[in-house]
Design a protein around this motif. Structure first.
Motif, PDB file in Angstrom:
ATOM      1  N   PHE A 159     -39.266  79.267  64.331  1.00  0.00           N
ATOM      2  CA  PHE A 159     -40.126  78.274  63.690  1.00  0.00           C
ATOM      3  C   PHE A 159     -39.335  77.089  63.121  1.00  0.00           C
ATOM      4  O   PHE A 159     -39.570  75.931  63.471  1.00  0.00           O
ATOM      5  CB  PHE A 159     -40.905  78.977  62.572  1.00  0.00           C
ATOM      6  N   GLY A 160     -38.411  77.367  62.224  1.00  0.00           N
ATOM      7  CA  GLY A 160     -37.704  76.300  61.531  1.00  0.00           C
ATOM      8  C   GLY A 160     -36.798  75.491  62.432  1.00  0.00           C
ATOM      9  O   GLY A 160     -36.771  74.257  62.377  1.00  0.00           O
ATOM     10  N   ASP A 161     -36.042  76.168  63.303  1.00  0.00           N
ATOM     11  CA  ASP A 161     -35.122  75.455  64.190  1.00  0.00           C
ATOM     12  C   ASP A 161     -35.886  74.587  65.189  1.00  0.00           C
ATOM     13  O   ASP A 161     -35.506  73.440  65.442  1.00  0.00           O
ATOM     14  CB  ASP A 161     -34.244  76.456  64.945  1.00  0.00           C
ATOM     15  N   THR A 162     -36.947  75.141  65.758  1.00  0.00           N
ATOM     16  CA  THR A 162     -37.691  74.407  66.778  1.00  0.00           C
ATOM     17  C   THR A 162     -38.325  73.149  66.206  1.00  0.00           C
ATOM     18  O   THR A 162     -38.126  72.035  66.718  1.00  0.00           O
ATOM     19  CB  THR A 162     -38.770  75.302  67.395  1.00  0.00           C
ATOM     20  N   PHE A 163     -39.096  73.304  65.144  1.00  0.00           N
ATOM     21  CA  PHE A 163     -39.785  72.146  64.597  1.00  0.00           C
ATOM     22  C   PHE A 163     -38.813  71.181  63.929  1.00  0.00           C
ATOM     23  O   PHE A 163     -39.046  69.969  63.903  1.00  0.00           O
ATOM     24  CB  PHE A 163     -40.890  72.578  63.638  1.00  0.00           C
ATOM     25  N   GLY A 164     -37.719  71.706  63.399  1.00  0.00           N
ATOM     26  CA  GLY A 164     -36.703  70.829  62.836  1.00  0.00           C
ATOM     27  C   GLY A 164     -36.114  69.918  63.890  1.00  0.00           C
ATOM     28  O   GLY A 164     -35.957  68.714  63.671  1.00  0.00           O
ATOM     29  N   GLU A 165     -35.784  70.481  65.052  1.00  0.00           N
ATOM     30  CA  GLU A 165     -35.189  69.665  66.105  1.00  0.00           C
ATOM     31  C   GLU A 165     -36.197  68.685  66.693  1.00  0.00           C
ATOM     32  O   GLU A 165     -35.868  67.528  66.982  1.00  0.00           O
ATOM     33  CB  GLU A 165     -34.626  70.549  67.219  1.00  0.00           C
ATOM     34  N   VAL A 166     -37.442  69.127  66.858  1.00  0.00           N
ATOM     35  CA  VAL A 166     -38.466  68.228  67.402  1.00  0.00           C
ATOM     36  C   VAL A 166     -38.666  67.031  66.473  1.00  0.00           C
ATOM     37  O   VAL A 166     -38.736  65.882  66.915  1.00  0.00           O
ATOM     38  CB  VAL A 166     -39.780  68.995  67.623  1.00  0.00           C
ATOM     39  N   CYS A 167     -38.747  67.295  65.175  1.00  0.00           N
ATOM     40  CA  CYS A 167     -38.904  66.190  64.224  1.00  0.00           C
ATOM     41  C   CYS A 167     -37.680  65.282  64.231  1.00  0.00           C
ATOM     42  O   CYS A 167     -37.805  64.057  64.120  1.00  0.00           O
ATOM     43  CB  CYS A 167     -39.156  66.739  62.817  1.00  0.00           C
ATOM     44  N   ARG A 168     -36.510  65.860  64.370  1.00  0.00           N
ATOM     45  CA  ARG A 168     -35.291  65.057  64.450  1.00  0.00           C
ATOM     46  C   ARG A 168     -35.320  64.158  65.678  1.00  0.00           C
ATOM     47  O   ARG A 168     -34.934  62.985  65.628  1.00  0.00           O
ATOM     48  CB  ARG A 168     -34.075  65.977  64.489  1.00  0.00           C
ATOM     49  N   ASN A 169     -35.792  64.709  66.802  1.00  0.00           N
ATOM     50  CA  ASN A 169     -35.913  63.902  68.020  1.00  0.00           C
ATOM     51  C   ASN A 169     -36.813  62.690  67.797  1.00  0.00           C
ATOM     52  O   ASN A 169     -36.598  61.626  68.389  1.00  0.00           O
ATOM     53  CB  ASN A 169     -36.506  64.733  69.160  1.00  0.00           C
ATOM     54  N   LEU A 170     -37.830  62.864  66.946  1.00  0.00           N
ATOM     55  CA  LEU A 170     -38.817  61.802  66.722  1.00  0.00           C
ATOM     56  C   LEU A 170     -38.480  60.912  65.539  1.00  0.00           C
ATOM     57  O   LEU A 170     -39.251  60.015  65.193  1.00  0.00           O
ATOM     58  CB  LEU A 170     -40.199  62.431  66.528  1.00  0.00           C
ATOM     59  N   GLY A 171     -37.356  61.170  64.865  1.00  0.00           N
ATOM     60  CA  GLY A 171     -36.930  60.317  63.766  1.00  0.00           C
ATOM     61  C   GLY A 171     -37.504  60.682  62.419  1.00  0.00           C
ATOM     62  O   GLY A 171     -37.491  59.861  61.498  1.00  0.00           O
ATOM     63  N   HIS A 172     -38.003  61.927  62.267  1.00  0.00           N
ATOM     64  CA  HIS A 172     -38.597  62.344  61.002  1.00  0.00           C
ATOM     65  C   HIS A 172     -37.640  63.260  60.223  1.00  0.00           C
ATOM     66  O   HIS A 172     -36.884  64.037  60.828  1.00  0.00           O
ATOM     67  CB  HIS A 172     -39.912  63.089  61.251  1.00  0.00           C
ATOM     68  N   ALA A 173     -37.692  63.177  58.910  1.00  0.00           N
ATOM     69  CA  ALA A 173     -36.875  64.037  58.040  1.00  0.00           C
ATOM     70  C   ALA A 173     -37.582  65.362  57.827  1.00  0.00           C
ATOM     71  O   ALA A 173     -38.812  65.432  57.789  1.00  0.00           O
ATOM     72  CB  ALA A 173     -36.631  63.346  56.705  1.00  0.00           C
TER      73      ALA A 173
END
Length: 474
Positions: A159-173
């Motif tokens: 959960f945390g790793d996946t959504f963390g990386e996806v948000c990082r890809n999109l420029g979100h903190a």
């Protein structure tokens, strides 16, 4: 940025990205997609036969080159992979050893042996690219640089790793928060959400409601005192009615963001129109009759209803071939002009969670949607099934904040709908429900949300859910 240290992975990442961009721009024809899926299906079969001890035995009689089309007749020549296979094969299911993965996850093990779910870079690049391009259609509506709270079930979950990386890809903190952890707890999680302030939240639907309940208990109004615009729900059954309530409680838009599992990764993801869609660049999708195992024919409207079977089209740590998910779905053909040209997916719950109430069969998804269509503003719910004088009855238990003027429950409308759909009466109870309702993502939706008293016993999953609550931070 790990790919910049490996030129081959960098090339693969760009190829995956470009393929997704072309698909999203509708530059990939149906014939081109079908040809690519067939090639990848055959490649996955050959890959697991070469690398997985289980599949070397299981697919011994399957020749990848003999599969010339992804028709029901040809797919049926490839045996299913089942959940029992995963439990018994354990590490023999893997196509790569643990030391070739970049991270290790496992299933929860609350009702049986945990099974290993390592991910290598190929797994993550494929799945996270799909989520990135799908979620961009949602999150860009709320700004280019959001602050996103991520509240998952455990540290051994993706959960945390996946959504963390996806948000990082999109420029979100991203702020990762685990409210059930004794080092965090609900008070600290709420403090983080409020003080950042977070614009978005990834969580289960139950966690979103529990956070709202804890905020109310602390004298805070989720709509007034927090800044959430969008809530991305996953990990539990989520009917449209429940999602509308989650959004109403927080003054945000709630999406059923992801259908996936530790074992099979991403199976469906949401886009801006709020619909859950398949990921044709990740999987081949089949719908079968859960009793006969035969392919389900589409109805006059093109919709197929049955158990979902999928095959991974990428070759990573643990690709699964014709995996019977055990989940009931409604699969609807792609809509003209949709932001993503993929079929829509409604996940109705597990095949074994279909209930017979008043002599009529109903899925968990449809039962939840039926009972929760009218109530709004509640922060917890539970369904009790009982029998009196040989007739089934329902009780809808709701926990509602006493100080919220926007709470509304149209009991007459709920009762009318239940009589029309199931031919049963429904009563209502109000008050605290206890922590078992927070266990849906760890055990099952049914164990968390449904108390079936008709045979007087407690099943294994409900017992596991009750035991789990004893060790959690509440």
């Amino acid at each position: 940025m790990f790919t910049v240290f490996n030129e081959e992975l960098d090339r693969i990442a760009r190829d995956i990205r470009d393929r997704h961009f072309a698909y999203m721009r509708k530059e990939t024809s149906e014939a081109e997609l079908a040809a690519w899926q067939l090639e990848q299906f055959r490649r996955s079969v050959a890959y697991v036969k070469e690398n997985s001890p289980f599949y070397r035995r299981h697919l011994a009689d399957v020749a990848p080159e003999s599969i010339t089309a992804l028709t029901p007749e040809q797919l049926a020549t490839v045996p299913f992979t089942t959940k029992d296979d995963l439990r018994s094969a354990f590490e023999d299911m893997l196509s790569q050893p643990f030391n070739k993965a970049w991270i290790f996850y496992e299933t929860t093990g609350t009702t049986g042996r945990s099974t290993p779910c390592p991910r290598d870079n190929i797994d993550s690049l494929n799945n996270n690219t799909t989520l990135t391009v799908y979620y961009d259609t949602i999150l860009r509506q709320y700004g280019d640089h959001l602050i996103v709270g991520v509240s998952g079930p455990t540290e051994l979950h993706a959960f945390g790793d996946t959504f963390g990386e996806v948000c990082r890809n999109l420029g979100h903190a991203v702020a990762k928060m685990w409210p059930h952890s004794p080092m965090v707890g609900y008070d600290r999680a709420l403090k983080t959400l409020r003080e950042l302030p977070a614009n978005a939240l990834f969580s289960t639907p139950g966690m979103a409601l529990t956070l709202a309940k804890k905020a109310r208990a602390a004298g805070l109004d989720p709509r007034r005192d927090f800044g959430l615009d969008v809530i991305m729900c996953t990990g539990e059954l989520a009917s449209p009615s429940l999602l509308e309530n989650v959004g109403a409680v927080w003054g945000a838009r709630a999406y059923n963001a992801l259908y996936g599992s530790q074992e099979s990764s991403v199976m469906g993801a949401a886009t801006a129109d709020g619909l859950l869609r398949t990921a044709p660049l990740l999987n081949v999708y089949e719908v079968i009759d859960p009793v006969t195992g035969q392919a389900v024919e589409p109805g006059a409207d093109g919709v197929r209803h049955g158990e979902l079977v999928l095959t991974a089209l990428y070759q990573g740590s643990k690709p699964l071939i014709r995996y019977r998910t055990g989940d009931l779905v409604r699969l609807t053909p792609a809509l003209p002009g949709a932001v993503v040209p993929a079929p829509t997916l409604e996940v109705l719950g597990r095949t074994r969670d279909v209930m017979v109430i008043g002599g009529r069969r109903i899925s968990g998804y449809d039962l939840e949607d039926l009972l929760l269509t009218h109530p709004r503003g509640y922060v917890d719910y539970q369904i009790v099934i009982d029998a009196a004088d040989g007739r089934d009855t329902l009780t809808l238990r709701l926990e509602t904040p006493a100080d919220d003027p926007e709470v509304r429950v149209d009991e007459q409308a709920v009762a009318r709908d239940c009589r029309e759909r199931l031919g049963v009466e429904v009563s209502f109870e109000y008050g605290p429900l206890g922590p078992i309702t927070t266990t849906g993502a760890m055990v099952s939706w049914k164990a968390a949300r449904v108390e079936d008293r008709r045979d007087g016993s407690i099943d294994r999953e409900r017992a596991a859910a009750l035991a789990l609550t004893a060790g959690r931070a509440q």
